[in-house]
Design a protein around this motif. Structure first.
Motif, PDB file in Angstrom:
ATOM      1  N   ASN A  79       0.399  -1.458   0.011  1.00 25.35           N
ATOM      2  CA  ASN A  79       0.166   0.062   0.172  1.00 25.35           C
ATOM      3  C   ASN A  79       0.827   1.192   0.087  1.00 25.35           C
ATOM      4  OD1 ASN A  79      -2.670  -0.766   0.473  1.00 25.35           O
ATOM      5  ND2 ASN A  79      -2.986  -1.878   1.748  1.00 25.35           N
ATOM      6  N   GLN A  80       1.717   0.999   1.035  1.00 22.17           N
ATOM      7  CA  GLN A  80       2.526   2.950   0.484  1.00 22.17           C
ATOM      8  C   GLN A  80       3.306   2.534  -0.733  1.00 22.17           C
ATOM      9  OE1 GLN A  80       6.581   1.679   2.759  1.00 22.17           O
ATOM     10  NE2 GLN A  80       7.129   3.664   2.512  1.00 22.17           N
ATOM     11  N   ARG A  81       4.369   1.547  -2.031  1.00 22.87           N
ATOM     12  CA  ARG A  81       4.219   1.411  -3.042  1.00 22.87           C
ATOM     13  C   ARG A  81       3.523   2.715  -3.716  1.00 22.87           C
ATOM     14  NH1 ARG A  81       8.090  -4.126  -2.484  1.00 22.87           N
ATOM     15  NH2 ARG A  81       9.572  -3.319  -1.545  1.00 22.87           N
ATOM     16  N   THR A  82       2.088   1.764  -3.574  1.00 24.45           N
ATOM     17  CA  THR A  82       1.001   2.204  -4.472  1.00 24.45           C
ATOM     18  C   THR A  82       0.775   3.849  -3.794  1.00 24.45           C
ATOM     19  OG1 THR A  82      -0.147   0.496  -3.113  1.00 24.45           O
ATOM     20  CG2 THR A  82       0.186  -0.359  -4.629  1.00 24.45           C
ATOM     21  N   GLY A  83       1.179   4.272  -3.007  1.00 23.29           N
ATOM     22  CA  GLY A  83       0.618   5.600  -2.729  1.00 23.29           C
ATOM     23  C   GLY A  83      -0.660   5.890  -1.714  1.00 23.29           C
TER      24      GLY A  83
ATOM     25  N   GLU B   6       9.036   4.298   7.941  1.00 25.48           N
ATOM     26  CA  GLU B   6       8.974   5.053   6.276  1.00 25.48           C
ATOM     27  C   GLU B   6       7.553   5.536   5.619  1.00 25.48           C
ATOM     28  OE1 GLU B   6      10.934   1.402   3.782  1.00 25.48           O
ATOM     29  OE2 GLU B   6      12.362   3.081   2.828  1.00 25.48           O
ATOM     30  N   ILE B   7       6.865   4.787   6.360  1.00 30.88           N
ATOM     31  CA  ILE B   7       5.432   5.122   5.882  1.00 30.88           C
ATOM     32  C   ILE B   7       4.683   6.277   6.658  1.00 30.88           C
ATOM     33  CG2 ILE B   7       2.364   3.815   6.490  1.00 30.88           C
ATOM     34  CD1 ILE B   7       4.330   1.050   6.207  1.00 30.88           C
ATOM     35  N   TYR B   8       5.327   6.685   7.780  1.00 29.04           N
ATOM     36  CA  TYR B   8       4.918   7.766   8.772  1.00 29.04           C
ATOM     37  C   TYR B   8       5.754   8.479   8.568  1.00 29.04           C
ATOM     38  CZ  TYR B   8       1.554   6.062  12.519  1.00 29.04           C
ATOM     39  OH  TYR B   8       0.431   5.509  12.786  1.00 29.04           O
ATOM     40  N   GLN B   9       6.936   8.786   7.388  1.00 28.40           N
ATOM     41  CA  GLN B   9       7.731   9.695   7.243  1.00 28.40           C
ATOM     42  C   GLN B   9       6.878  10.176   6.450  1.00 28.40           C
ATOM     43  OE1 GLN B   9      11.647   8.660   6.828  1.00 28.40           O
ATOM     44  NE2 GLN B   9      12.334  10.823   6.733  1.00 28.40           N
ATOM     45  N   ALA B  10       6.860   9.222   4.882  1.00 26.63           N
ATOM     46  CA  ALA B  10       6.113   8.830   3.814  1.00 26.63           C
ATOM     47  C   ALA B  10       4.444  10.077   3.705  1.00 26.63           C
ATOM     48  CB  ALA B  10       5.893   8.292   3.418  1.00 26.63           C
TER      49      ALA B  10
END
Length: 384
Positions: free
Chosen positions: A35-39, A69-73
């Motif tokens: 889900n992170q990679r797909t935005g 990584e998710i929270y930073q994104a």
């Protein structure tokens, strides 16, 4: 054959079921990554928040690194950052990377990546703290500066700004703790010592103030402000000899400071060193004609000489008075006259100073300037 078939069927069934159970939680981490990679960061966040509280995945460095990584994104996204509370993104990303390093060390596959990622959070944490400070939300500012300091423990700027925020909040204990933390980091500045000294004085903790001042002078031996404060404390303590030594050092450092000469002149006066006192008073007035204390002390110096002369004349027997009394009184008059311009200047600088008004009124009277004496006497009465 039938029995063998059933056994195999059961084995196949169990084998098919086991991966479903064992990988259920691992899939949460995998789904979070996908889900992170797909935005889809909101879904990624939901998945990873479940994974970190599950006992099968909460102890894995990959889980925590992914969460960071998710929270930073999200923090860096103009859309998803709005779903975070103020300061939440930096805080949770930092906690995640810190936990990653704790589980994997700084040299592990995820740990070494977390080190780099964590360093990048410092600027964000610091800027968030500055914004909170500017909005006068000092509690959030202090928390932000402390977080920035945790991210980069060697940095002194965040600690210093935390002290400023604590002072703005009037949390002087917190401010002192931050300033002392800076000293422990071998950070020194005139401002740091000045603030610590002023807080100690405000608390009327003279022992603490003296200790800070000693450290400040060790770090900045020629700082004029610290030297003057040290002099004032020495004078208050009554150590005149030590005070003279310190004021001499202060004058050597700041030879155009009129106040220093005025203070030393007063000290010489107390020690009955009239010539030295007179020289310092004159130097003080030369450097700053508007130095009230110097003008007044010069006037008093001459006034006292005049009073001494008249007192001696009044105590003479008739024969002695006839021989030298008039001369003594003439000398006294000369000193009274010499005091006038200094008293008048002092009065110009401080028109309602009672000591100056009273002294000059008496001088005018002794000099026969009746109208001036009555004028000042009337003003004295009006000030009562």
């Amino acid at each position: 054959m039938k029995k063998t078939f059933l056994t195999l069927a059961a084995a196949v069934f169990l084998a098919a079921g086991l991966p479903e159970t064992a990988s259920a939680q691992n899939s949460a981490v995998t789904n979070a990554i996908l889900n992170q990679r797909t935005g889809l960061l909101d879904k990624a966040r939901t998945d990873i928040d479940k994974a970190i509280v599950n006992e099968k995945t909460s102890g894995k460095a990959k889980t925590w690194y992914t969460r960071g990584e998710i929270y930073q994104a999200m923090l860096e996204s103009p859309i998803y950052s709005k779903q975070l509370q103020e300061g939440e993104g930096v805080k949770k990303a930092y906690e995640s990377y810190y936990k990653t390093i704790e589980l994997d060390t700084k040299t592990g596959e995820f740990g070494k990546q977390a080190v780099v990622k964590m360093e990048g959070l410092y600027g964000r944490a610091f800027n968030d703290a500055v914004n909170s400070y500017n909005a006068k939300d000092y509690d959030k500012a202090i928390a932000g500066y402390k977080l920035a300091s945790q991210i980069n423990p060697k940095d002194t700027t965040a600690v210093l700004y935390s002290a400023f925020a604590s002072e703005a909040k009037q949390d002087y204990a917190g401010a002192k703790a931050s300033y002392n933390q800076l000293l422990g980091m071998n950070y020194k500045s005139v401002t740091l010592y000045t603030r610590l000294f002023q807080m100690a004085k405000t608390e009327k903790n003279d022992a603490e103030a003296a200790k800070i001042l000693k450290e400040a002078l060790a770090a900045y031996p020629n700082n004029k402000a610290f030297m003057l404060e040290d002099l004032n404390m020495t004078l208050a303590g009554g150590n005149k000899e030590d005070a003279i030594n310190k004021i001499n050092k202060s004058i050597a450092s700041d030879p155009t400071n009129s106040n220093l000469y005025a203070v030393r002149g007063s000290m010489y006066d107390q020690q009955k060193k009239g010539d030295l006192a007179l020289a310092d008073y004159r130097k003080a007035v030369e450097l700053d004609p508007n130095n009230f204390d110097a003008q007044f002390n010069l006037a008093v110096y001459n006034y006292n000489r005049a009073a001494d002369a008249y007192t001696k004349a009044s105590k003479m027997d008739l024969k002695t008075y006839q021989a030298s009394g008039k001369k003594m009184e003439a000398e006294g008059k000369k000193y009274f006259e010499a005091s006038v311009p200094y008293f008048e200047k002092a009065l110009q600088l401080q028109p309602n100073d009672r000591n100056t008004l009273s002294s000059l009124q008496k001088v005018y009277f002794r000099l026969g300037r009746t109208a001036d004496s009555e004028r000042l006497n009337a003003k004295l009465q009006s000030l009562k």
